[in-house]
Design an enzyme around this catalytic site. Structure first.
Site, mmCIF file in Angstrom:
data_model
loop_
_atom_site.group_PDB
_atom_site.id
_atom_site.type_symbol
_atom_site.label_atom_id
_atom_site.label_comp_id
_atom_site.label_asym_id
_atom_site.label_seq_id
_atom_site.Cartn_x
_atom_site.Cartn_y
_atom_site.Cartn_z
ATOM 1 N N GLU A 111 -41.946 31.568 -19.810
ATOM 2 C CA GLU A 111 -41.460 31.773 -21.174
ATOM 3 C C GLU A 111 -41.117 30.432 -21.808
ATOM 4 O OE1 GLU A 111 -39.889 36.280 -21.263
ATOM 5 O OE2 GLU A 111 -38.358 34.841 -20.728
ATOM 6 N N ASN A 171 -26.835 39.423 -19.800
ATOM 7 C CA ASN A 171 -26.189 38.110 -19.636
ATOM 8 C C ASN A 171 -26.530 37.135 -20.768
ATOM 9 O OD1 ASN A 171 -28.779 37.839 -18.654
ATOM 10 N ND2 ASN A 171 -28.224 36.497 -16.967
ATOM 11 N N CYS A 181 -29.295 33.668 -14.120
ATOM 12 C CA CYS A 181 -30.213 33.700 -12.981
ATOM 13 C C CYS A 181 -30.576 32.280 -12.527
ATOM 14 C CB CYS A 181 -31.459 34.501 -13.318
ATOM 15 S SG CYS A 181 -32.153 34.053 -14.890
ATOM 16 N N GLU A 237 -39.069 38.026 -15.368
ATOM 17 C CA GLU A 237 -38.081 36.975 -15.082
ATOM 18 C C GLU A 237 -36.997 37.651 -14.259
ATOM 19 O OE1 GLU A 237 -38.411 33.943 -15.661
ATOM 20 O OE2 GLU A 237 -39.827 33.803 -17.321
#
Ligand code: ADP
Length: 485
Positions: free
Chosen positions: A466, A157, A290, A256
């Site tokens: 991150e 994505n 997400c 993640e």
């Protein structure tokens, strides 16, 4: 593919500074999700290529870690500049293999490059600590060192930014990396490899092993004892498998994973701002992020007004080929993705939901992967739209009465990545921000991603952060020196 810098289009694996074929010249095809055209035949790596890349990365790590942070930072800075110079080409490659509108692709390349810029600067700021000794003849010093060879498994994505968000801090810390990009979008990863080489990142420090056999390559990356860390972005189900696989060699992991973001609009919200935020959060990348708003909750006092304005804005979206400049919603990534969205909408309709707009594939062609931006009302928590990560341009809008009720609904999920709410009351802003069980809370905004803040989730949405000044910690080990004098 017409590019200004045609060398960016690579179909081979990048191992130890060379673009090379897979064994037996095996390849797998990559398609444009908008029209199904074949774009490339990419080297299909297996266990042997993976093992080779890991061993090369181990060799390269030994000298890369010896450079000063400033030296590594200078090389990363060059990589960043090359990404910006080649922004249009990188965006084109991204849209062709992924489908998102060109404008979003340019945004992703800028966002992706911003991690490289940020960690180029952070490379020289890996500070240790001195601790007052516990005995008169002891001195205690803490140093931080690179963790070692890092494996990175990334999703389709964000074919560019999910790589740089991992690789930039890893390289800045002094680690070397082996990346397995997704089979649907390996071309953006290989283009980054071209620029890495041009920037002077030494052979073996950055390796890309495309593969159509994710489990096989993932098996080697997680079993191989040389790899000291796995950084993964993808679905929660795959993340759980990989975490289990990492236990035998006690690898560190950063994960993640999926989300199920609530987007709450209170009665005192600025409705127009909330509509803009919901559009940005829900329909970006055709709903395939997400952190996309997954469940919209509107309070009863403004419910009707919100629905009216939101539906109007959704109807104004332009569907089509992401390569066309005015398009805002492109195709979903593949047939199984659109089938899942269809199923989830059918489930909602079967249980009494109403479609205000959308609710089907776009246009006459049956083979299209474009799903119309959709708004559903009369929805309830028994429907899959409440519990599943939709990953498509479908917005269910729930009605709620009280703050307590909506907090309970918002937290009623195993996920905990992004959340959003709109309102003006300061005391409630604090209460709600603290009560939401999420790693990220957007308050009166639908756009929360930035290099300078720690991105990550709680509960089953992940482990680690991150970006930001914290992002390097995931790639560093702490060592303390207990010094007798
Ligand atoms: P999505 O459903 O978004 O494709 P996945 O979690 O399946 O999410 O994919 C994210 C990344 O994980 C991709 O690079 C994919 O190839 C990889 N992947 C999927 N399954 C495995 C596995 N068993 N082992 C290693 N990598 C995997």
């Amino acid at each position: 593919m017409k590019l200004s810098n045609s060398i960016l289009f690579q179909q081979k694996a990048y191992i130890n500074g060379h673009f090379s074929d897979a064994e037996g010249q095996r390849t797998f095809p990559v398609f444009n999700p908008y029209n199904g055209d074949k774009l490339a035949d990419v080297a299909d790596c297996g266990v042997n290529e993976t093992r080779q890349a890991i061993e090369d990365a181990e060799r390269a790590f030994k000298s890369w870690r010896q450079l000063t942070g400033t030296e590594r930072g200078q090389i990363l800075r060059k990589w960043y500049e090359l990404q910006i110079e080649n922004l249009d080409d990188l965006a084109k490659i991204l849209t062709l293999e992924q489908g998102k509108p060109l404008n979003e692709s340019r945004g992703e390349i800028r966002y992706g490059a911003s991690f490289v810029e940020w960690f180029a600067e952070e490379a020289r700021r890996v500070y240790g600590d001195t601790i007052p000794g516990h005995q008169r003849d002891k001195r205690i010093i803490v140093i931080k060192q690179p963790i070692g060879v890092v494996a990175a498994i990334t999703p389709w994505n964000f074919p560019n930014a999910m790589i740089t968000r991992k690789v930039a801090p890893a390289l800045a810390a002094g680690c070397s990396v082996v990346i397995k990009p997704p089979k649907l979008t390996p071309l953006s990863a290989l283009a980054l490899a071209v620029l890495a080489e041009e920037a002077g990142i030494p052979a073996g420090v950055f390796n890309v092993i495309p593969s159509s056999h994710a489990a096989v390559v993932g098996g080697e990356l997680t079993a191989n004892p040389i790899v000291r860390k796995l950084s993964f972005t993808g679905s929660t189900s795959t993340g759980k498998i990989l975490m289990k696989q990492c236990t035998d060699t006690v690898k560190q992991v950063s994960m993640e994973l999926g989300g199920n973001a609530p987007f709450i609009v209170f009665d005192d919200a600025d409705i127009d701002a909330a509509v803009d935020g919901a559009i940005a959060s829900k329909y970006r990348n055709a709903g395939q992020t997400c952190v996309c708003a997954n469940r919209i909750f509107a309070q009863e006092g403004i419910y009707e007004t919100f629905i009216l304005k939101f539906t109007k804005a959704v109807k104004a979206q332009k569907m089509g080929d992401g390569m066309k400049e005015n398009v805002t919603v492109g195709p979903l990534i593949e047939e199984s993705a659109i089938k899942f969205v269809e199923e989830i909408v059918e489930d909602a309709i079967g249980k009494g939901a109403e479609i205000l707009t959308g609710g089907k594939r776009f246009g006459a062609e049956k083979e299209t992967l474009i799903y119309e931006p959709t708004v559903l009302t009369n929805v309830n928590p028994d429907m899959q739209v409440f519990s599943e990560e939709i990953f498509g341009p479908v917005a269910p809008v729930f009605k709620f009465k009280t703050e307590e009720e909506v907090i309970e609904l918002a937290n009623d999920t195993p996920f905990g990545l992004a959340s959003y709410f709109y309102g003006q009351n300061h005391a409630r802003i604090w209460r709600v921000a603290e009560a939401l069980e999420y790693g990220i809370v957007g308050i009166n905004t639908g756009m929360i991603s930035t290099t300078v803040a720690p991105f990550g989730g709680v509960k089953e949405s992940g482990v680690g952060r991150e970006g930001s000044k914290y992002g390097m910690d995931d790639y560093l080990e702490m060592k303390y020196l207990c010094w007798g004098i």
